[in-house]
Design a protein around this motif. Structure first.
Motif, mmCIF file in Angstrom:
data_model
loop_
_atom_site.group_PDB
_atom_site.id
_atom_site.type_symbol
_atom_site.label_atom_id
_atom_site.label_comp_id
_atom_site.label_asym_id
_atom_site.label_seq_id
_atom_site.Cartn_x
_atom_site.Cartn_y
_atom_site.Cartn_z
ATOM 1 N N PHE A 136 3.455 -5.377 7.900
ATOM 2 C CA PHE A 136 2.363 -4.648 8.562
ATOM 3 C C PHE A 136 2.445 -3.159 8.220
ATOM 4 C CE2 PHE A 136 0.347 -2.234 11.880
ATOM 5 C CZ PHE A 136 -0.768 -2.981 12.235
ATOM 6 N N ASP A 137 3.619 -2.574 8.370
ATOM 7 C CA ASP A 137 3.782 -1.132 8.145
ATOM 8 C C ASP A 137 3.523 -0.754 6.686
ATOM 9 O OD1 ASP A 137 4.424 -0.785 10.790
ATOM 10 O OD2 ASP A 137 6.599 -0.786 10.467
ATOM 11 N N ILE A 138 4.004 -1.572 5.751
ATOM 12 C CA ILE A 138 3.807 -1.278 4.328
ATOM 13 C C ILE A 138 2.328 -1.330 3.973
ATOM 14 C CG2 ILE A 138 4.210 -2.122 1.979
ATOM 15 C CD1 ILE A 138 6.997 -3.061 2.976
ATOM 16 N N ARG A 139 1.647 -2.379 4.415
ATOM 17 C CA ARG A 139 0.217 -2.500 4.089
ATOM 18 C C ARG A 139 -0.609 -1.436 4.825
ATOM 19 N NH1 ARG A 139 -1.334 -8.920 3.879
ATOM 20 N NH2 ARG A 139 -0.657 -8.843 6.067
ATOM 21 N N GLU A 140 -0.176 -1.052 6.011
ATOM 22 C CA GLU A 140 -0.872 0.008 6.743
ATOM 23 C C GLU A 140 -0.857 1.302 5.937
ATOM 24 O OE1 GLU A 140 -2.482 1.902 10.473
ATOM 25 O OE2 GLU A 140 -2.548 -0.068 9.530
ATOM 26 N N GLU A 141 0.325 1.656 5.448
ATOM 27 C CA GLU A 141 0.469 2.883 4.669
ATOM 28 C C GLU A 141 -0.327 2.798 3.368
ATOM 29 O OE1 GLU A 141 4.005 5.430 2.405
ATOM 30 O OE2 GLU A 141 4.521 3.940 3.940
ATOM 31 N N GLU A 142 -0.253 1.649 2.695
ATOM 32 C CA GLU A 142 -0.954 1.498 1.420
ATOM 33 C C GLU A 142 -2.470 1.488 1.612
ATOM 34 O OE1 GLU A 142 2.518 -1.020 -0.985
ATOM 35 O OE2 GLU A 142 0.702 -2.036 -0.288
ATOM 36 N N ALA A 143 -2.943 0.919 2.715
ATOM 37 C CA ALA A 143 -4.387 0.901 2.979
ATOM 38 C C ALA A 143 -4.902 2.299 3.292
ATOM 39 C CB ALA A 143 -4.686 -0.048 4.127
ATOM 40 N N LYS A 144 -4.127 3.062 4.067
ATOM 41 C CA LYS A 144 -4.542 4.420 4.428
ATOM 42 C C LYS A 144 -4.572 5.339 3.211
ATOM 43 C CE LYS A 144 -3.192 4.578 9.302
ATOM 44 N NZ LYS A 144 -2.255 5.174 10.293
ATOM 45 N N SER A 145 -3.657 5.106 2.276
ATOM 46 C CA SER A 145 -3.598 5.953 1.079
ATOM 47 C C SER A 145 -4.631 5.537 0.039
ATOM 48 C CB SER A 145 -2.193 5.887 0.465
ATOM 49 O OG SER A 145 -1.954 4.595 -0.099
ATOM 50 N N GLY A 146 -5.220 4.370 0.232
ATOM 51 C CA GLY A 146 -6.198 3.874 -0.730
ATOM 52 C C GLY A 146 -5.591 3.019 -1.821
ATOM 53 N N LYS A 147 -4.273 2.843 -1.765
ATOM 54 C CA LYS A 147 -3.596 2.027 -2.779
ATOM 55 C C LYS A 147 -3.936 0.549 -2.631
ATOM 56 C CE LYS A 147 1.034 0.873 -4.482
ATOM 57 N NZ LYS A 147 2.498 1.107 -4.310
ATOM 58 N N LEU A 148 -4.120 0.099 -1.382
ATOM 59 C CA LEU A 148 -4.410 -1.316 -1.119
ATOM 60 C C LEU A 148 -5.882 -1.500 -0.780
ATOM 61 C CD1 LEU A 148 -3.405 -4.227 -0.681
ATOM 62 C CD2 LEU A 148 -2.915 -3.608 1.697
ATOM 63 N N ASP A 149 -6.555 -2.318 -1.555
ATOM 64 C CA ASP A 149 -7.962 -2.639 -1.316
ATOM 65 C C ASP A 149 -8.048 -3.649 -0.177
ATOM 66 O OD1 ASP A 149 -10.622 -3.310 -1.373
ATOM 67 O OD2 ASP A 149 -10.646 -4.029 -3.437
ATOM 68 N N MET A 150 -8.752 -3.294 0.887
ATOM 69 C CA MET A 150 -8.872 -4.179 2.048
ATOM 70 C C MET A 150 -10.111 -5.065 2.000
ATOM 71 S SD MET A 150 -6.271 -4.013 3.981
ATOM 72 C CE MET A 150 -6.997 -4.918 5.342
ATOM 73 N N ILE A 207 -11.469 -7.899 19.663
ATOM 74 C CA ILE A 207 -10.924 -7.193 18.513
ATOM 75 C C ILE A 207 -9.408 -7.088 18.632
ATOM 76 C CG2 ILE A 207 -11.287 -4.899 19.535
ATOM 77 C CD1 ILE A 207 -11.967 -3.998 16.588
ATOM 78 N N MET A 208 -8.723 -7.458 17.555
ATOM 79 C CA MET A 208 -7.262 -7.461 17.518
ATOM 80 C C MET A 208 -6.777 -6.398 16.533
ATOM 81 S SD MET A 208 -4.819 -10.763 16.825
ATOM 82 C CE MET A 208 -3.048 -10.674 17.103
ATOM 83 N N ASN A 209 -5.620 -5.807 16.802
ATOM 84 C CA ASN A 209 -5.064 -4.720 15.985
ATOM 85 C C ASN A 209 -6.064 -3.576 15.796
ATOM 86 O OD1 ASN A 209 -3.638 -7.332 14.048
ATOM 87 N ND2 ASN A 209 -2.517 -6.071 15.492
ATOM 88 N N PRO A 210 -6.741 -3.145 16.867
ATOM 89 C CA PRO A 210 -7.751 -2.092 16.719
ATOM 90 C C PRO A 210 -7.154 -0.791 16.186
ATOM 91 C CG PRO A 210 -7.137 -2.381 19.032
ATOM 92 C CD PRO A 210 -6.524 -3.518 18.275
ATOM 93 N N GLY A 211 -7.935 -0.098 15.358
ATOM 94 C CA GLY A 211 -7.514 1.188 14.826
ATOM 95 C C GLY A 211 -6.559 1.115 13.655
ATOM 96 N N THR A 212 -6.229 -0.097 13.211
ATOM 97 C CA THR A 212 -5.300 -0.264 12.086
ATOM 98 C C THR A 212 -6.008 -0.906 10.896
ATOM 99 O OG1 THR A 212 -4.544 -2.530 12.587
ATOM 100 C CG2 THR A 212 -3.508 -0.715 13.829
#
Length: 228
Positions: A136-150, A207-212
């Motif tokens: 969760f933490d790794i994908r959170e950081e990568e999504a916020k940086s734009g590295k991970l396409d959601m 809604i689950m995991n809101p704001g993430t």
């Protein structure tokens, strides 16, 4: 004498009507009993068998997809030998992930192909031995940086799951399986969607995991066994 004969005739009519009524009741009861026996017989005919082949893995997993789209889905996942493979290529917007035969119970999924980078990253991190919170933490950081396409906002995951590992080979339905739907809306909140953060009923969206990065709408419909 005439009155006496009339009384006998009238009594005969009453007896005849009573017998006819009883005959009809007997017939109705017989029909009901026959219907119950037929229904019971139909229930007994369902022959659930273990999901023990690659073909069965694919057939049962496709039940997670909308019926009209099953023929064009790409199908991936672990085969019976424990290898992660592509069972077949697809031609539409869905990717189907088969149940992992090495895990207890049954859990197959169908998701919009734009979610594949997110899903594949989770599989990669899990294979590296990362725990759920770490992933969760790794994908959170990568999504916020734009590295991970959601994927596309509103892209949906269809889940077909249950405790049984047996299925009906005639219909591909898994014994007692249910559906759940997850609509991904990265970084959405209760305020931005108007949805509660906890379900207010067994089949109400929330809604689950809101704001993430994993913010998503959860929908768990009541099971109607139609598999549509």
């Amino acid at each position: 004498m005439k009155r006496f004969l009339l009384m006998i005739a009238f009594a005969g009519v009453l007896i005849s009507c009573k017998n006819t009524s009883e005959d009809k009741n007997d017939a109705n009861e017989s029909t009901i009993a026959s219907t119950v026996e037929e229904n019971t017989s139909e229930e007994v005919k369902i022959n659930y068998v273990p999901i023990a082949t690659d073909e069965a893995l694919v057939a049962t997993a496709l039940m997670a997809a909308p019926k009209a789209s099953r023929d064009g889905c790409k199908v991936i996942g672990y085969n019976m030998a424990g290898e992660f493979v592509t069972f077949r290529e697809g031609s539409n917007e869905f990717i189907v992930l088969v149940d992992d035969p090495k895990r207890s119970g049954f859990n197959a999924a169908c998701y919009h192909k734009s979610l594949e980078p997110f899903m594949a990253r989770g599989r990669e991190l899990r294979a590296e031995g990362k725990t759920g919170p770490e992933i969760f933490d790794i994908r959170e950081e990568e999504a916020k940086s734009g590295k991970l396409d959601m994927g596309k906002p509103g892209a949906t995951l269809h889940i077909y799951y249950g405790e049984s590992e047996r299925y009906n080979p005639e219909t591909s339905e898994v014994e007692g399986a249910n559906y759940r739907y997850v609509v991904y809306l990265p970084f959405a909140t209760a305020a931005s969607t108007g949805l509660p953060e906890n379900p207010i009923g067994p089949n109400h969206p929330w809604i689950m995991n809101p704001g993430t990065h994993r913010a998503h709408i959860m929908i768990s419909p009541l099971n109607d066994n139609k598999n549509e």
